[in-house]
Design an enzyme around this catalytic site. Structure first.
Site, PDB file in Angstrom:
ATOM      1  CG  PHE A   1      -2.081  -0.932   1.145  1.00 42.94           C
ATOM      2  CD1 PHE A   1      -2.131  -1.944   0.189  1.00 42.94           C
ATOM      3  CD2 PHE A   1      -3.145  -0.812   2.022  1.00 42.94           C
ATOM      4  CE1 PHE A   1      -3.206  -2.809   0.115  1.00 42.94           C
ATOM      5  CE2 PHE A   1      -4.230  -1.670   1.966  1.00 42.94           C
ATOM      6  CZ  PHE A   1      -4.262  -2.672   1.007  1.00 42.94           C
ATOM      7  CD  GLU A   2       4.269   1.980  -3.443  1.00 46.88           C
ATOM      8  OE1 GLU A   2       4.426   2.997  -4.146  1.00 46.88           O
ATOM      9  OE2 GLU A   2       4.850   0.905  -3.683  1.00 46.88           O
ATOM     10  N   GLY A   3       1.037   5.696  -1.505  1.00 42.92           N
ATOM     11  CA  GLY A   3       0.212   6.876  -1.705  1.00 42.92           C
ATOM     12  C   GLY A   3      -0.630   7.211  -0.490  1.00 42.92           C
TER      13      GLY A   3
END
Length: 485
Positions: A271-273
């Site tokens: 999970f990024e952003g």
């Protein structure tokens, strides 16, 4: 490769700040050829203590090389583990959890005689009048799951749903040097729906893409050789926000559908952003209240329970979401901070019993402060040493020594790097990668950074990506195997 000599400090007498009238110990060992880790839980059945030492004696040739959540010393077969300061107090009925890592060469029974502050731990004593409450995110009391990985593992992402300048690589053509292959990526068309899809690269974009049947056959062939094939969820473009229980349930249903369809070994959470952030006022990583955090933890626990102990769970957060938590956590006590700072910490903490591997992305990162209170920048050995030392030592979250993020077991940690200069910012040349490994596993070649231990059981390396490594003539994977043999 020749093993480096390990030097332990001499056994010293440490002051006891309270005597225990009763205690019990749970000692759980995880052994492999030549090495072991032991997770130890001591329960205080007597009056509260503030400052503790747990002592025991090995009957064989175990030699402790490091520990977490403790200061450990050894003379001959006698071991003494003391509190690490932040966990000095054990209330009546309370527990202290810590672990040690070491070497051995001959089979040996688990030690059975322990003393806490000089008093034998026989399981007898004054029980607590009220059972202690246990938060839902308790540190592990058993060894972390190995996921069937080798002692030192090479992890790589395979571009499976898209093409870029590195070219498409068929799964069957991935060299057997890769122990874990993360299929990139499972994504969602609507960030808050929770529904994940895995759409393989179309022929128009990837002319050499194999058929679904050949892809499934390649998965089985890799697994037959002991390799693990995982679905990596998220990535730079795959934002996932489990804001509701419905999104959580859709996540579980869709992910399990993909795992079952392709016969995968597990999942990787990338999970990024803006996928993870903390609501204002959510300040305790051990007891999170933000829905996207709580729902993700619940979803992961459900998936782990559904598939059992063999289910491989890995995570690939960026430094912003983990090590930055040493300075900042969420929006902070007065607001105004980036609410994503340290936002992975509650997820990692909650899943410690089930987490196979954490490989933080030591790339595409700004400067991050290490435990030496100095800023470290990516691209050299120093950055990987400092960032990994934080994971293997533990650290106070947002500088609060009463709120410590505990160390992970070395077998749960790998270092994430770009495979080539094309793959991302923070490329580290092979010589510097080897220097970081020397420092972390042997405590040599550390440069100006003093680590808090040495961890021969560090699991290995992760890279973005298999495709870019192939594009770069396999420099990254060749160097991994040259180092670990």
């Amino acid at each position: 490769m020749a093993a480096a000599a390990l030097v332990l400090p001499a056994l010293v007498a440490l002051p006891a700040h309270g005597a225990a009238s009763g205690c019990s110990v749970n000692y759980t060992v995880n052994e492999w050829s030549g090495g072991f880790t032991a997770q130890i839980k001591v329960t205080n059945l007597g009056p509260a203590v503030n400052g503790w030492q747990l002592a025991w004696t090995y009957a064989g040739d175990q030699h402790i090389t490091s520990g977490w959540n403790t200061t450990v010393t050894q003379t001959g077969a006698a071991v003494r583990a003391a509190d690490a300061g932040y966990n000095a107090a054990i209330a009546t009925g309370g527990t202290a959890d810590f672990g040690v890592q070491g070497t051995w060469s001959a089979a040996d029974p688990t030690p059975t005689a322990f003393t806490l502050n000089g008093t034998a731990c026989t399981g007898n004593g004054t029980p607590p009048t009220t059972p202690p409450t246990t938060p839902p995110t308790t540190p592990p009391t058993s060894p972390p799951p190995s996921g069937g990985l080798p002692t030192h593992a090479l992890v790589g992402y395979l571009h499976e749903t898209f093409a870029n300048g590195s070219g498409y690589t068929r799964l069957a053509d991935v060299p057997d040097s890769w122990d874990v292959i993360d299929l990139a990526f499972g994504e969602t068309s609507s960030p808050t729906s929770g529904s994940i899809h895995f759409t393989r690269c179309p022929v128009a974009e990837c002319p050499s893409v194999e058929s679904d049947a050949d892809f499934k056959a390649a998965i089985k062939a890799k697994q037959a050789k002991g390799k693990k094939v995982l679905l990596s969820i998220g990535g730079a473009n795959g934002e996932v926000q489990l804001t509701t229980a419905a999104a959580r349930d859709a996540f579980v249903s869709s992910v399990s559908g993909i795992v079952d369809t392709w016969g995968l070994n597990g999942i990787d959470i990338d999970f990024e952003g803006h996928s993870l952030s903390l609501n204002t006022g959510d300040t305790d990583f051990k007891n999170p209240t933000t829905p996207v955090i709580v729902n993700l933890i619940s979803a992961l626990k459900t998936l782990k329970a559904r598939y059992g102990s063999g289910f491989v769970l890995t995570m690939a957060p960026e430094t912003f979401f983990v090590q930055l938590g040493y300075q900042f956590y969420g929006s902070g006590p007065f607001g105004g901070q980036d609410p994503r700072a340290g936002a992975y910490l509650p997820v990692i903490y909650a899943m410690r019993n089930d987490l196979t591997l954490l490989h933080v992305q030591d790339y595409n990162s700004g400067p991050i402060m290490g435990l030496d209170n100095q800023y470290h920048t990516m691209g050299g050995a120093d950055f990987h040493i400092a960032m990994t030392d934080m994971l293997l030592t533990g650290f106070p979250v947002a500088g609060n020594t009463a709120n410590m993020f505990p160390a992970l077991a070395p077998s749960q940690v790998a270092i994430g790097l770009p495979a080539t200069t094309n793959a991302g910012n923070g490329y580290t040349a092979p010589a510097a990668v080897d220097q970081a490994l020397d420092c972390l596993t042997r405590k040599t070649s550390c440069g100006g950074y003093a680590t808090h231990g040495s961890w021969p059981a560090l699991r290995g390396l992760m890279t973005w990506s298999v495709n870019w490594d192939r594009f770069g003539n396999n420099e990254f994977s060749n160097n991994f195997h040259s180092y670990f043999g």
